[in-house]
Design a protein around this motif. Structure first.
Motif, mmCIF file in Angstrom:
data_model
loop_
_atom_site.group_PDB
_atom_site.id
_atom_site.type_symbol
_atom_site.label_atom_id
_atom_site.label_comp_id
_atom_site.label_asym_id
_atom_site.label_seq_id
_atom_site.Cartn_x
_atom_site.Cartn_y
_atom_site.Cartn_z
ATOM 1 N N UNK A 1 0.819 -1.217 0.000
ATOM 2 C CA UNK A 1 0.000 0.000 0.000
ATOM 3 C C UNK A 1 0.852 1.266 0.000
ATOM 4 N N UNK A 2 2.015 1.210 0.651
ATOM 5 C CA UNK A 2 2.919 2.364 0.667
ATOM 6 C C UNK A 2 3.435 2.666 -0.735
ATOM 7 N N UNK A 3 3.798 1.624 -1.484
ATOM 8 C CA UNK A 3 4.273 1.818 -2.862
ATOM 9 C C UNK A 3 3.155 2.351 -3.751
ATOM 10 N N UNK A 4 1.954 1.804 -3.589
ATOM 11 C CA UNK A 4 0.816 2.273 -4.380
ATOM 12 C C UNK A 4 0.553 3.746 -4.094
ATOM 13 N N UNK A 5 0.616 4.131 -2.838
ATOM 14 C CA UNK A 5 0.407 5.519 -2.459
ATOM 15 C C UNK A 5 1.502 6.415 -3.043
ATOM 16 N N UNK A 6 2.737 5.924 -3.070
ATOM 17 C CA UNK A 6 3.853 6.699 -3.627
ATOM 18 C C UNK A 6 3.671 6.906 -5.134
ATOM 19 N N UNK A 7 3.143 5.903 -5.841
ATOM 20 C CA UNK A 7 2.851 6.065 -7.269
ATOM 21 C C UNK A 7 1.773 7.131 -7.462
ATOM 22 N N UNK A 8 0.711 7.045 -6.644
ATOM 23 C CA UNK A 8 -0.398 7.993 -6.760
ATOM 24 C C UNK A 8 0.043 9.428 -6.508
ATOM 25 N N UNK A 9 0.885 9.620 -5.519
ATOM 26 C CA UNK A 9 1.283 10.972 -5.140
ATOM 27 C C UNK A 9 2.413 11.533 -5.996
ATOM 28 N N UNK A 10 3.079 10.665 -6.743
ATOM 29 C CA UNK A 10 4.201 11.120 -7.558
ATOM 30 C C UNK A 10 5.534 11.087 -6.834
ATOM 31 N N UNK A 11 5.536 10.587 -5.593
ATOM 32 C CA UNK A 11 6.803 10.484 -4.861
ATOM 33 C C UNK A 11 7.726 9.454 -5.511
ATOM 34 N N UNK A 12 7.128 8.447 -6.157
ATOM 35 C CA UNK A 12 7.881 7.411 -6.853
ATOM 36 C C UNK A 12 7.465 7.407 -8.312
ATOM 37 N N UNK A 13 8.449 7.418 -9.195
ATOM 38 C CA UNK A 13 8.188 7.362 -10.634
ATOM 39 C C UNK A 13 8.253 5.896 -11.073
ATOM 40 N N UNK A 14 7.138 5.340 -11.548
ATOM 41 C CA UNK A 14 7.145 3.928 -11.939
ATOM 42 C C UNK A 14 7.958 3.695 -13.209
ATOM 43 N N UNK A 15 8.568 2.517 -13.292
ATOM 44 C CA UNK A 15 9.281 2.104 -14.496
ATOM 45 C C UNK A 15 8.252 1.805 -15.581
ATOM 46 N N UNK A 16 8.733 1.713 -16.817
ATOM 47 C CA UNK A 16 7.826 1.499 -17.947
ATOM 48 C C UNK A 16 6.986 0.232 -17.777
ATOM 49 N N UNK A 17 7.615 -0.879 -17.383
ATOM 50 C CA UNK A 17 6.847 -2.119 -17.242
ATOM 51 C C UNK A 17 5.781 -1.994 -16.156
ATOM 52 N N UNK A 18 6.035 -1.176 -15.146
ATOM 53 C CA UNK A 18 5.027 -0.933 -14.110
ATOM 54 C C UNK A 18 3.874 -0.109 -14.674
ATOM 55 N N UNK A 19 4.186 0.872 -15.524
ATOM 56 C CA UNK A 19 3.128 1.661 -16.173
ATOM 57 C C UNK A 19 2.259 0.774 -17.050
ATOM 58 N N UNK A 20 2.882 -0.139 -17.773
ATOM 59 C CA UNK A 20 2.124 -1.059 -18.624
ATOM 60 C C UNK A 20 1.185 -1.902 -17.768
ATOM 61 N N UNK A 21 1.686 -2.402 -16.658
ATOM 62 C CA UNK A 21 0.849 -3.212 -15.762
ATOM 63 C C UNK A 21 -0.283 -2.374 -15.184
ATOM 64 N N UNK A 22 0.007 -1.126 -14.796
ATOM 65 C CA UNK A 22 -1.044 -0.251 -14.272
ATOM 66 C C UNK A 22 -2.157 -0.076 -15.298
ATOM 67 N N UNK A 23 -1.769 0.186 -16.526
ATOM 68 C CA UNK A 23 -2.768 0.375 -17.581
ATOM 69 C C UNK A 23 -3.615 -0.881 -17.752
ATOM 70 N N UNK A 24 -2.961 -2.037 -17.702
ATOM 71 C CA UNK A 24 -3.696 -3.300 -17.853
ATOM 72 C C UNK A 24 -4.664 -3.526 -16.702
ATOM 73 N N UNK A 25 -4.189 -3.380 -15.478
ATOM 74 C CA UNK A 25 -5.062 -3.682 -14.333
ATOM 75 C C UNK A 25 -6.163 -2.638 -14.163
ATOM 76 N N UNK A 26 -5.902 -1.401 -14.611
ATOM 77 C CA UNK A 26 -6.932 -0.366 -14.522
ATOM 78 C C UNK A 26 -7.811 -0.318 -15.764
ATOM 79 N N UNK A 27 -7.479 -1.140 -16.751
ATOM 80 C CA UNK A 27 -8.238 -1.241 -17.993
ATOM 81 C C UNK A 27 -8.352 0.110 -18.694
ATOM 82 N N UNK A 28 -7.180 0.765 -18.867
ATOM 83 C CA UNK A 28 -7.114 2.026 -19.590
ATOM 84 C C UNK A 28 -5.966 1.956 -20.588
ATOM 85 N N UNK A 29 -6.018 2.792 -21.596
ATOM 86 C CA UNK A 29 -4.890 2.956 -22.498
ATOM 87 C C UNK A 29 -3.764 3.597 -21.698
#
Length: 97
Positions: A26-54
């Motif tokens: 949950x701490x990592x998820x919160x860091x992604x949401x707030x911008x404290x942590x910049x996700x790697x490309x493969x993490x962005x791809x996974x986010x798009x898949x799990x959130x069902x967005x382009x």
């Protein structure tokens, strides 16, 4: 820069649920949401898949305007809408019919 918090609200997904489906704490998820942590490309791809967005929908536009992204079928023709020019072509087709 990322719209993760907005997308989660739109989809009624809590931070805890987001963390679980992403397989992160949950701490990592919160860091992604707030911008404290910049996700790697493969993490962005996974986010798009799990959130069902382009993947482009994860980001705020950098050159102004809104994100246009999708397909519209009108009179047996499918129009790809990625920018205002594409939208203008569709409107012209509708106006000329």
């Amino acid at each position: 820069m990322l719209r993760i918090e907005e997308i989660l609200k739109e989809k009624n997904i809590s931070n805890l649920e987001f963390a679980e489906i992403m397989g992160v704490s949950p701490t990592s998820a919160s860091a992604f949401k707030s911008g404290r942590t910049k996700p790697k490309f493969d993490t962005l791809v996974k986010m798009a898949e799990v959130l069902d967005v382009d993947i482009r929908e994860l980001f705020y536009p950098t050159k102004g305007g809104e994100i246009l992204n999708g397909f519209v079928q009108y009179k047996e023709k499918v129009y790809t809408i990625n920018n205002k020019k594409d939208l203008d072509k569709l409107i012209e087709a509708i106006d000329n019919s």
